[in-house]
Design an enzyme around this catalytic site. Structure first.
Site, PDB file in Angstrom:
ATOM      1  CD  GLN A 102      -2.464   1.507   2.226  1.00  0.00           C
ATOM      2  OE1 GLN A 102      -2.325   1.456   3.345  1.00  0.00           O
ATOM      3  NE2 GLN A 102      -4.019   1.529   2.155  1.00  0.00           N
ATOM      4  CD  GLU A 166      -9.330   4.861   5.269  1.00  0.00           C
ATOM      5  OE1 GLU A 166      -9.983   4.408   4.459  1.00  0.00           O
ATOM      6  OE2 GLU A 166     -10.926   4.097   5.983  1.00  0.00           O
ATOM      7  CE1 TYR A 168      -3.294   8.595   7.006  1.00  0.00           C
ATOM      8  CE2 TYR A 168      -4.833   6.893   6.228  1.00  0.00           C
ATOM      9  CZ  TYR A 168      -3.977   7.825   7.148  1.00  0.00           C
ATOM     10  OH  TYR A 168      -4.120   6.779   8.244  1.00  0.00           O
ATOM     11  NE  ARG A 217      -9.486   1.106   2.060  1.00  0.00           N
ATOM     12  CZ  ARG A 217      -9.330   0.761   3.567  1.00  0.00           C
ATOM     13  NH1 ARG A 217      -7.954   0.936   3.520  1.00  0.00           N
ATOM     14  NH2 ARG A 217     -10.174   1.482   4.187  1.00  0.00           N
ATOM     15  CG  HIS A 255      -7.912   8.432  10.329  1.00  0.00           C
ATOM     16  ND1 HIS A 255      -8.619   7.379  10.874  1.00  0.00           N
ATOM     17  CD2 HIS A 255      -7.044   8.535   9.461  1.00  0.00           C
ATOM     18  CE1 HIS A 255      -8.019   6.238   9.573  1.00  0.00           C
ATOM     19  NE2 HIS A 255      -7.182   6.713   9.021  1.00  0.00           N
ATOM     20  CD  GLN A 342     -10.773  -4.079  24.754  1.00  0.00           C
ATOM     21  OE1 GLN A 342     -11.966  -4.221  25.160  1.00  0.00           O
ATOM     22  NE2 GLN A 342     -10.365  -4.535  26.208  1.00  0.00           N
ATOM     23  CB  CYS A 356      -5.448 -10.172  17.705  1.00  0.00           C
ATOM     24  SG  CYS A 356      -6.995 -11.047  17.959  1.00  0.00           S
ATOM     25  CB  ALA A 387      -7.129 -16.123  32.207  1.00  0.00           C
ATOM     26  CD  GLU A 659      -4.371  -0.058  34.043  1.00  0.00           C
ATOM     27  OE1 GLU A 659      -4.450   0.083  33.315  1.00  0.00           O
ATOM     28  OE2 GLU A 659      -5.174   1.304  34.983  1.00  0.00           O
ATOM     29  CG  LEU A 660     -10.705  -7.023  35.290  1.00  0.00           C
ATOM     30  CD1 LEU A 660     -10.057  -8.763  34.626  1.00  0.00           C
ATOM     31  CD2 LEU A 660     -11.492  -6.929  35.313  1.00  0.00           C
TER      32      LEU A 660
HETATM   33  P1  NAP Z   1     -10.644   1.617  36.744  1.00  0.00           P
HETATM   34  O1  NAP Z   1     -10.577   1.497  35.225  1.00  0.00           O
HETATM   35  O2  NAP Z   1      -9.193   1.188  37.498  1.00  0.00           O
HETATM   36  O3  NAP Z   1     -11.473   2.015  37.582  1.00  0.00           O
HETATM   37  C1  NAP Z   1     -12.618   2.011  38.748  1.00  0.00           C
HETATM   38  C2  NAP Z   1     -12.597   3.062  38.872  1.00  0.00           C
HETATM   39  O4  NAP Z   1     -12.776   3.351  40.099  1.00  0.00           O
HETATM   40  C3  NAP Z   1     -11.455   4.045  39.285  1.00  0.00           C
HETATM   41  O5  NAP Z   1     -10.763   4.554  38.058  1.00  0.00           O
HETATM   42  C4  NAP Z   1     -11.037   4.837  40.575  1.00  0.00           C
HETATM   43  O6  NAP Z   1     -11.453   6.122  40.128  1.00  0.00           O
HETATM   44  C5  NAP Z   1     -12.335   4.720  40.936  1.00  0.00           C
HETATM   45  N1  NAP Z   1     -11.620   3.618  42.308  1.00  0.00           N
HETATM   46  C6  NAP Z   1     -10.978   2.779  42.246  1.00  0.00           C
HETATM   47  N2  NAP Z   1     -11.079   2.568  43.889  1.00  0.00           N
HETATM   48  C7  NAP Z   1     -11.759   3.584  44.534  1.00  0.00           C
HETATM   49  C8  NAP Z   1     -12.150   3.650  45.572  1.00  0.00           C
HETATM   50  N3  NAP Z   1     -11.738   3.254  46.491  1.00  0.00           N
HETATM   51  N4  NAP Z   1     -13.129   4.951  46.273  1.00  0.00           N
HETATM   52  C9  NAP Z   1     -13.586   5.104  45.323  1.00  0.00           C
HETATM   53  N5  NAP Z   1     -13.468   5.256  43.621  1.00  0.00           N
HETATM   54  C10 NAP Z   1     -12.296   4.695  43.847  1.00  0.00           C
HETATM   55  O7  NAP Z   1     -11.501  -0.314  36.738  1.00  0.00           O
HETATM   56  P2  NAP Z   1     -12.726  -0.621  35.912  1.00  0.00           P
HETATM   57  O8  NAP Z   1     -13.836   0.614  35.585  1.00  0.00           O
HETATM   58  O9  NAP Z   1     -13.572  -1.877  36.830  1.00  0.00           O
HETATM   59  O10 NAP Z   1     -12.357  -0.888  34.511  1.00  0.00           O
HETATM   60  C11 NAP Z   1     -11.227  -2.450  34.755  1.00  0.00           C
HETATM   61  C12 NAP Z   1     -10.488  -2.741  33.510  1.00  0.00           C
HETATM   62  O11 NAP Z   1     -11.123  -3.583  31.903  1.00  0.00           O
HETATM   63  C13 NAP Z   1      -9.991  -0.815  33.475  1.00  0.00           C
HETATM   64  O12 NAP Z   1      -8.743  -1.058  33.490  1.00  0.00           O
HETATM   65  C14 NAP Z   1     -10.187  -1.391  31.721  1.00  0.00           C
HETATM   66  O13 NAP Z   1      -9.153  -2.178  31.057  1.00  0.00           O
HETATM   67  C15 NAP Z   1     -11.023  -2.573  31.752  1.00  0.00           C
HETATM   68  N6  NAP Z   1     -12.491  -1.932  30.541  1.00  0.00           N
HETATM   69  C16 NAP Z   1     -12.154  -0.956  29.592  1.00  0.00           C
HETATM   70  C17 NAP Z   1     -13.455  -0.428  29.030  1.00  0.00           C
HETATM   71  C18 NAP Z   1     -12.899   0.620  27.639  1.00  0.00           C
HETATM   72  O14 NAP Z   1     -11.871   0.527  27.230  1.00  0.00           O
HETATM   73  N7  NAP Z   1     -14.142   1.305  27.543  1.00  0.00           N
HETATM   74  C19 NAP Z   1     -14.836  -0.935  29.094  1.00  0.00           C
HETATM   75  C20 NAP Z   1     -14.575  -1.942  30.092  1.00  0.00           C
HETATM   76  C21 NAP Z   1     -13.441  -2.404  31.139  1.00  0.00           C
HETATM   77  P3  NAP Z   1     -10.856   7.599  41.282  1.00  0.00           P
HETATM   78  O15 NAP Z   1      -9.805   7.033  41.590  1.00  0.00           O
HETATM   79  O16 NAP Z   1     -11.042   8.670  40.460  1.00  0.00           O
HETATM   80  O17 NAP Z   1     -11.867   7.457  41.689  1.00  0.00           O
HETATM   81 FE1  SF4 Z   2     -10.188  -6.958  19.160  1.00  0.00          FE
HETATM   82 FE2  SF4 Z   2      -8.773  -8.575  17.429  1.00  0.00          FE
HETATM   83 FE3  SF4 Z   2     -11.046  -7.938  16.522  1.00  0.00          FE
HETATM   84 FE4  SF4 Z   2      -8.769  -6.028  16.666  1.00  0.00          FE
HETATM   85  S1  SF4 Z   2      -8.651  -7.906  16.139  1.00  0.00           S
HETATM   86  S2  SF4 Z   2     -10.822  -5.380  17.240  1.00  0.00           S
HETATM   87  S3  SF4 Z   2      -8.656  -6.895  19.541  1.00  0.00           S
HETATM   88  S4  SF4 Z   2     -11.064  -8.594  17.806  1.00  0.00           S
END
Ligand code: NAP
Ligand code: SF4
Length: 676
Positions: A102, A166, A168, A217, A255, A342, A356, A387, A659-660
């Site tokens: 490309q 896109e 460009y 494209r 974009h 993601q 992926c 997992a 950061e699960l």
């Molecule tokens: P998270 O991103 O770590 O958010 C939890 C939030 O709760 C924190 O931002 C924190 O904000 C607050 N917190 C933590 N401990 C606390 C406490 N003791 N008291 C009060 N507030 C508290 O966790 P999550 O929302 O459960 O998501 C988990 C993971 O799932 C993320 O890391 C992400 O990777 C993934 N996920 C991503 C998406 C997306 O990108 N669309 C969607 C769903 C899940 P403060 O400290 O600012 O209050």
């Molecule tokens: Fe998600 Fe994998 Fe598809 Fe990218 S390629 S959107 S990481 S499933």
């Protein structure tokens, strides 16, 4: 459906014969920046060719220095060493595939000081203003494209794709939005705006001769103000066909468009109308792209005359063997892209290499060469979240005897919660895939079974793998035990239903998901018509750029008041995925969600949530408080086993809850399965 007559039919296009209708779309991967880049890139593409993708399009290479997307992006010109490219093209050819390079000139999207464009206006998404290309500069750019095509031919590529979509450079020339400052042969009216792509194709054909595949494209729908109308797109398609394009690929949106084009919240096949407009205008084969992730949908689009070929980029990251599995009646074994972005786009946008979520081998093929294990083990896996599932399937594929224990009555763990959020229904595909693979591989799945230390100790297992996941974190706040308080898990599993006025504590990924769950419209991500209407897209393509009005239509606000709060100062949602976070934020703003950062929680009472902001006490009068405050690892079983001296391995959220994320969980599980 188990046979795909249209999808699997060969096609003659220009000088080449494609063995089926599946094209691996161009995708920026950053693989070229890794150690041993040539070997990695060659194996990445060769794996897809072995999987019987008919044609592979590489990531974009710039024809000159100005056209690089970033300072360190690759230029393909006379200074390029063709040796590594010959390794890549040979690897693909040996695997029975075809590969085209490309050529992408970033135009005003270039993130460096040499950015150029048809005009001087900067893009909404780039702080750098471009230099206006003089007429002579444009002719030089045309010559550079043609030279790159010639060099690509010398490097063994079967063709090139000229990137004209896109937003460009070439697309910037064809749209009035970005080409309204010129009055030379490359701007001033639509005919002159089209001259750049026509001249590039003509020059490339002159340099390469008839035996080289030229793909153009086209931007099938610009999705920007003062973009091309459908009539203009069709006109341009006819011009590029006449100028020598053997195939026309279609791109959707720029974009900088404020409309999602490839996220999971876009219904599958939503852009077919734009591809069909191009197809109706030309006789050369046309490629459909964006949100086509199953052989069934691809077959349907081809059979319906929407296109002649389908482009899949992310689906071939998810499963390099997509095509061969479709051909050999194993389509139920295809690991499907769930559109999450993601581990592909979100990593690219944050300067990492693409992989992926559902296939951690993608981009890392040379680290995962299959080895049969020295000993076939009997392995217990506890927990059937991402997992546990990934470990069980991968270990069983290597010949281990796996028993999978799951306390609840279904597979999936937290993925089941994600799947109920509007726009995330594709997560179910992941569970469907894992479920079918467990069946096919003969994994013994014990649902509704709590595996205790006694069972595991008595089970004669060589290895015990704990994927016991997480539990929602309960923060220390006075009154957190009040009946109006519930966890995100209560809400997303349907165990509890919040009232009309809701406070969400924690504005992370799950806080946003819960807000979307409470306010969103699931139909929008499943029904193309509802999606196009909600985002104000004009499927008749009469309007400029295919926009029927501002990017988002006024939608009736749901009868719910939702407030998202966080302790951190700064804008909520800052850590959401780059490629999808903006969509979520736009939708929630539209639905009237209030977002309050920088708070400190005081207590929860029957009156609502009490907090302080800038030292001032405040009360949010709500009916329910939902805790989205992160997770804690669930390790009760691990501790119990450890207490009895029984070794076990932890993976996923049970290992690290912070950061699960399913990307890390599946990657860790897959790597453990290979080395155990
Ligand atoms: P998270 O991103 O770590 O958010 C939890 C939030 O709760 C924190 O931002 C924190 O904000 C607050 N917190 C933590 N401990 C606390 C406490 N003791 N008291 C009060 N507030 C508290 O966790 P999550 O929302 O459960 O998501 C988990 C993971 O799932 C993320 O890391 C992400 O990777 C993934 N996920 C991503 C998406 C997306 O990108 N669309 C969607 C769903 C899940 P403060 O400290 O600012 O209050
Ligand atoms: Fe998600 Fe994998 Fe598809 Fe990218 S390629 S959107 S990481 S499933």
């Amino acid at each position: 459906m188990t046979s795909y007559p249209h999808l699997l039919e060969p096609l003659d296009a220009g000088p080449v014969r494609l063995r089926n209708r599946i094209v691996m779309g161009a995708m920026h991967t950053r693989l070229e920046t890794l150690d041993r880049p040539t070997e990695r890139v060659a194996e990445f593409y060769a794996a897809r060719a072995r999987g019987e993708a008919a044609l592979i399009l590489t990531n974009g290479y710039s024809p000159n220095v100005e056209g690089r997307i970033e300072e360190d992006s690759e230029v393909f010109d006379d200074s390029t060493d063709l040796g590594p490219h010959r390794v890549i093209t040979s690897a693909v050819h040996e695997a029975g595939g075809l590969i085209a390079l490309q050529i992408l000139h970033a135009g005003r999207y270039a993130k460096h000081a040499f950015a150029v464009g048809p005009g001087k206006d900067r893009a909404r998404i780039n702080p750098i203003a471009p230099r206006l290309l003089s007429t002579d500069d444009v002719w030089d750019t045309i010559a550079a494209f043609a030279r790159t095509a010639e060099l690509a031919q010398a490097a063994g590529y079967d063709g090139v794709e000229i990137m004209g979509s896109e937003g460009y450079l070439i697309n910037e020339f064809t749209a009035e939005l970005t080409n309204d400052q010129r009055d030379d042969e490359f701007g001033g009216d639509f005919a002159r705006r089209c001259r750049l792509p026509v001249e590039i194709l003509t020059a490339a054909r002159a340099r390469t001769g008839p035996g080289f595949l030229l793909i153009y494209r086209i931007s099938a729908v610009d999705l920007v103000d003062r973009g091309m109308t459908g009539g203009q797109v069709a006109d341009l398609a006819r011009q590029v066909e006449a100028a020598g394009a053997d195939i026309i690929n279609t791109g959707i949106g720029w974009h900088e468009s404020a409309i999602p084009t490839i996220a999971a919240s876009v219904p599958r096949g939503a852009w077919a109308f734009a591809t069909q407009n191009v197809k109706a205008a030309v006789a050369v084969p046309v490629i459909a792209s964006n949100r086509i992730n199953t052989p069934e949908l691809a077959e349907e689009l081809l059979a319906g005359g929407v296109a002649d070929l389908v482009s899949m980029a992310r689906p071939l990251l998810a499963d390099p063997d997509f095509a061969v599995k479709a051909r050999t009646g194993r389509s139920e074994q295809i690991n499907r892209c769930i559109g999450c972005n993601q581990a592909c786009l979100d990593l690219i946008f944050t300067n990492r290499t693409a992989s992926c979520m559902v296939n951690p081998r993608a981009g890392h093929e040379i680290e995962f060469t299959r080895r049969d294990p020295a000993t076939r083990k009997r392995i217990a896996v506890v927990g059937a979240g991402p997992a546990g599932l990934a470990f069980a399937v991968n270990a069983a594929e290597l010949g281990h005897q796996v028993v999978l224990f799951e306390r609840s009555d279904r597979l999936g763990g937290q993925v089941n919660m994600a799947a109920v959020v509007p726009g995330k229904a594709e997560f179910r595909e992941m569970l469907g895939y894992f479920g079918r693979r467990l069946d096919g591989l003969g994994v013994e799945v014990r649902l509704g079974t709590t595996a205790g230390a006694d069972t595991l100790a008595a089970g004669g297992f060589d290895e015990i793998v704990l994927a016991t996941g997480v539990t929602p974190r309960i923060p220390v706040i006075d009154g957190v035990g009040h009946p109006m308080v519930m966890t995100y898990s209560d809400v997303l599993t349907g165990a509890r239903v919040p009232g009309r006025r809701v406070a969400i504590i924690g504005a992370g990924g799950i806080g946003f998901d819960v807000a979307e769950f409470l306010l969103g419209d699931a139909a929008e991500s499943l029904d193309p018509d509802a999606f196009l209407q909600a985002w104000n897209v004009d499927p008749a393509l009469v309007t400029a750029g295919g926009l029927a009005g501002p990017p988002r239509a006024e939608v009736p606000r749901p009868d719910r008041e939702v407030t998202l709060l966080q302790r951190t100062a700064g804008r909520p949602g800052a850590r959401l995925g780059k490629s999808t976070g903006w969509i979520l934020k736009a939708r929630l703003r539209q639905a009237g969600v209030r977002m309050i950062p920088g708070v400190s929680y005081t207590r929860i009472t029957g009156a609502g949530l009490h907090y302080e902001l800038d030292g001032q006490p405040a009360l949010l009068e709500v009916d329910s408080v939902v805790l989205c405050t992160g997770q804690e690892s669930e390790r009760t079983l691990y501790d119990e086993l450890a207490g009895r001296g029984i070794a076990a391995r932890l993976i996923g959220g049970a290992d690290v809850a912070a950061e699960l994320d399913a990307v890390r969980a599946i990657d860790q599980a897959t790597r453990l399965a290979v080395m155990i």
